[in-house]
Structure formats: C-alpha cells, structure tokens
Design an enzyme around this catalytic site. Structure first.
Site, PDB file in Angstrom:
ATOM      1  N   TRP A   1      -5.600 -40.757  -5.641  1.00 23.00           N
ATOM      2  CA  TRP A   1      -4.507 -40.841  -4.405  1.00 23.00           C
ATOM      3  C   TRP A   1      -3.778 -42.557  -4.631  1.00 23.00           C
ATOM      4  CZ3 TRP A   1      -8.539 -37.298  -3.717  1.00 23.00           C
ATOM      5  CH2 TRP A   1      -8.079 -36.123  -3.956  1.00 23.00           C
ATOM      6  N   GLY A   2      -4.974 -43.553  -5.747  1.00 26.49           N
ATOM      7  CA  GLY A   2      -3.358 -44.765  -5.567  1.00 26.49           C
ATOM      8  C   GLY A   2      -4.267 -45.442  -4.377  1.00 26.49           C
TER       9      GLY A   2
ATOM     10  N   CYS B   1     -24.150 -32.572   0.573  1.00 27.45           N
ATOM     11  CA  CYS B   1     -24.126 -34.409  -0.128  1.00 27.45           C
ATOM     12  C   CYS B   1     -24.633 -34.833   1.146  1.00 27.45           C
ATOM     13  CB  CYS B   1     -22.507 -34.091  -0.596  1.00 27.45           C
ATOM     14  SG  CYS B   1     -22.422 -33.630  -2.341  1.00 27.45           S
TER      15      CYS B   1
ATOM     16  N   TYR C   1     -11.028 -41.066  -2.330  1.00 28.09           N
ATOM     17  CA  TYR C   1     -12.330 -40.427  -2.395  1.00 28.09           C
ATOM     18  C   TYR C   1     -13.334 -40.705  -2.936  1.00 28.09           C
ATOM     19  CZ  TYR C   1     -13.508 -35.120  -2.979  1.00 28.09           C
ATOM     20  OH  TYR C   1     -14.245 -34.060  -2.688  1.00 28.09           O
ATOM     21  N   SER C   2     -14.608 -41.820  -2.310  1.00 27.03           N
ATOM     22  CA  SER C   2     -15.419 -42.564  -2.856  1.00 27.03           C
ATOM     23  C   SER C   2     -16.020 -43.230  -1.263  1.00 27.03           C
ATOM     24  CB  SER C   2     -14.909 -42.931  -3.311  1.00 27.03           C
ATOM     25  OG  SER C   2     -13.841 -44.139  -3.757  1.00 27.03           O
TER      26      SER C   2
ATOM     27  N   GLY D   1      -9.134 -43.601 -13.338  1.00 21.74           N
ATOM     28  CA  GLY D   1      -9.632 -42.659 -11.805  1.00 21.74           C
ATOM     29  C   GLY D   1      -9.101 -43.115 -10.930  1.00 21.74           C
ATOM     30  N   CYS D   2      -7.609 -43.985 -10.586  1.00 22.28           N
ATOM     31  CA  CYS D   2      -7.277 -44.468  -9.956  1.00 22.28           C
ATOM     32  C   CYS D   2      -6.636 -43.768  -8.616  1.00 22.28           C
ATOM     33  CB  CYS D   2      -6.230 -44.362  -9.944  1.00 22.28           C
ATOM     34  SG  CYS D   2      -4.306 -43.515 -10.355  1.00 22.28           S
TER      35      CYS D   2
ATOM     36  N   LEU E   1      -6.696 -52.882 -14.719  1.00 18.21           N
ATOM     37  CA  LEU E   1      -6.562 -51.441 -14.709  1.00 18.21           C
ATOM     38  C   LEU E   1      -7.792 -50.778 -13.862  1.00 18.21           C
ATOM     39  CD1 LEU E   1      -6.162 -48.606 -16.874  1.00 18.21           C
ATOM     40  CD2 LEU E   1      -8.042 -49.727 -18.380  1.00 18.21           C
TER      41      LEU E   1
END
Length: 383
Positions: A179-180, A355, A138-139, A176-177, A173
């Site tokens: 959905w993985g 956007c 989602y980026s 803000g992972c 690390l």
C-alpha cells in the site's frame, strides 16, 4: 469481540480418533475441553477424525466452520510446535501433492503472479486499514526500541532506508510495494524518486492516492516485467511469493536493475529448513502459491549475482506484530462486519494467531539482508 464465546463443548464419544489425538497431545500441556486458555473446546463430534485425516487443513477449516473454540490460538500453536507436532501435522497426501505440483509446474510463473493479489491483497482495503497501523505496513515491525505497532513499523521502514543509504534524488525501486508505505517514507523523508510495483489492484490504487504529490510512481506489474536502472532496490514482504523455481530469475533481475554502486535490501520471512512445502490451509485460504525460502535457498540463488553484506534476523518481533494486528482486528471488526461474513472473521483470527504462535516457537524467521554489486569498501549495517 474474540472467538472465545465459552460455548459448552459437546459430549465426546470414546472413539479411536479421539484417543489418537489425545495421545498426540500428551506432554504438550494442551488438553481437550480443559480450562486453560490454550485448550481446545470441541463442539463437533467429528472434529478428531477430520483433523487426523486432513491435518492442518482440517484443523483450520473446522475452526472456520465453528467445530472448535480456543481462547488463545496463538498459545495453542506455540505449544503444539514446541511439542514437535509441526512436522507431523501435514498429511502424507498433502505433502506429496504439493511436491508433485511444485516439481512439474511453476506455481509462481508470470501468468500466475497475480493470483495471490486477487485472492488476498484485494480482499478489501477497509479490512486491512482496521487491522494494520496508519503506515499500512503488512510485514514485520522492528520492536527494538518501539512500544507501539505504529512506532515499530516506522522503525522498520527507517531501518531499511538507512541500510540502503539513500541520498536525495536517488532512484529507488520497491519490489512488492504493498500500500505504498516504504515508497512514501523514502520519498518524504529521504528525498528519493521511487518506483513501486505490486500485483494487487487494490494496493496500487491506495498507494497512488497516498503518494500523490510525491516523486513516486506505482505500477501494477510483476517483477519480471521490469526494465530500467536504479540506485537502490528494496523488497519488503514479497519474496515469499517468488517460489523456488524463480529465485535465480529474481536475483538476476535485481542485479540487472541495480546500479554497480547500489545496495539491495531483501526483507523476507524465512524457513528453518529447505523443504519445498507449504501449509495446506495457508496455501488455500491466505497466500496461494506462496513458499518460504530457507537460508540455503537465498544464499545459493544470490551467489554470483550480488555480494551479501549483512544478514539480520528479528523473527521474534513478528510475534508481537501479529498479536498487535489481531488486537486491531478484534477491536475494529464491528466497523466492517456488514461487508464480510463470520467465516472470514474466523479465518483471519486463526491465521494471525497461528502465525504468531509459529514465530513465538521460532519455527519461522524474519530476515533483512543487504546486498551490493560487489563494490569495494566497507559496509557498516545500521541496527
């Protein structure tokens, strides 16, 4: 299904509010009730006064309520921003209210960190699965050599992994992972041991299931709650929720967690200015308490903590990413329509389209920044 239902516009009274709006639009190529796909077709006579009094909040809410239609909202946004209406679209009261709130309160405090997760990311995995690609990124995707959304998202994940120079067995690390997506990619393709954190319960549950059997741990935690030591740190699409009052704390946290020979990749949307502000509609309906950092914000907050090795801007790629999400959303909405309402559909269409237009106008940027712990030697950034 799209929002362009070709409903006939209403007969518009010749009001002062209408005349002011039409004057503002002069030279933008946007017309009221015109025939271009980016023109606004007004369906409620109070549209003009509402927009003048409420700015972008009124524009977005009136669309959600069916007061106007537009076939290409992305093109509408692009033309309005290129015409210079972006700076004038937020009312003085909204700007003042946000500055007072941001000045007196930490809107992104530890106690408030989970608000955006509950309001947006927990809305429903079924919705995001239809809108996003199989990676569930989602980026912004990286479209340099990609032809599809999925290829662009895999390329983005791999670009970040290559910039981190991950080696098998390294502890990584992911702040803000989501959905993985990166956690799975780094573990499966680079042999990393990944700890991912998120403030969304829905994301955490999904990420744990997709990473089952891999050396991945997913935690429901705020970044300020973390402890430990990591060879590499990555943060993709999370810094927008940190807030200007917490930037120094964020970089201090990363520096304390990162090995002295480690690398940190920060992937974030960026603002062209250092104003402390937020779009009222986005703040209310999409990302509560979010704020976009400027280059100055990031540079000042990271100074003294980490050494900046590389800064890449591929903000133009976000336009293409958002339009791909919109196409997915429209194509699959019928599969989940029973779980939501029409107002939610219009909210997401408006959000994605506006956007996309903002990135097309280069009003927003997307940065991937690489940091080190002031180690010696040369760093060559992959592209």
């Amino acid at each position: 299904m799209t929002s362009d239902t070709r409903i006939a516009p209403v007969a518009l009274p010749d009001t002062r509010a209408r005349r002011i709006v039409e004057q503002l639009l002069e030279g933008s190529t946007v017309s009221i009730n015109g025939d271009n796909p980016w023109d606004i077709r007004v369906l409620h006579p109070d549209f003009f006064s509402r927009v003048l009094h409420q700015g972008t909040l009124g524009l977005g809410e009136s669309y959600m309520e069916g007061w106007w239609e537009c076939e290409r909202i992305d093109e509408l946004a692009y033309r309005l921003l290129r015409h210079g209406l972006g700076a004038r679209s937020r009312t003085a009261s909204h700007r003042l209210m946000y500055r007072l709130q941001a000045g007196f309160f930490n809107l992104q405090s530890r106690a408030r960190a989970y608000i955006v997760g509950e309001a947006h990311y927990d809305l429903g995995n079924d919705l995001f699965q239809r809108m996003l690609d199989p990676t569930m990124c989602y980026s912004c995707g990286y479209w340099k050599e990609a032809e599809t959304l999925h290829a662009a998202q895999v390329a983005k994940l791999d670009l970040a992994a290559r910039k981190l120079k991950i080696e098998p067995g390294m502890k990584v690390l992911d702040i803000g992972c989501g959905w993985g997506s990166f956690a799975e990619h780094a573990a499966r393709h680079y042999g990393a041991q990944v700890t991912g954190i998120t403030i969304s319960r829905e994301q955490a549950a999904f990420a744990r299931e997709r990473c089952a059997g891999l050396p991945v741990e997913i935690l429901l935690e705020d970044y300020r709650e973390l402890s430990g030591h990591f060879d590499r740190v990555v943060s993709i699409g999370m810094f927008e929720h940190v807030g200007h009052r917490n930037y120094r704390t964020y970089f201090d946290t990363v520096a304390n967690l990162l090995d002295e020979h480690g690398y940190f990749v920060l992937h974030t949307i960026g603002s062209n200015t250092s104003d402390i502000s937020a779009d009222p509609w986005i703040n209310k309906y999409i990302f509560p308490n979010g704020i976009l950092p400027s280059a100055v914000h990031i540079a000042r907050a990271s100074e003294g903590h980490l050494l900046m090795e590389d800064w890449q801007n591929f903000g133009a790629d976000y336009d293409r990413t958002l339009m791909a999400w919109l196409a997915n959303f429209d194509a699959h909405w019928h599969e989940i329509a029973a779980n939501y309402n029409e107002k939610t559909r219009r909210m997401f269409r408006y959000y994605l389209s506006m956007c996309a237009g903002s990135f097309r106008a280069r009003d927003l940027q997307l940065w991937q920044i690489v940091y080190s712990r002031k180690r010696s030697g040369r760093y060559d950034a992959p592209r």
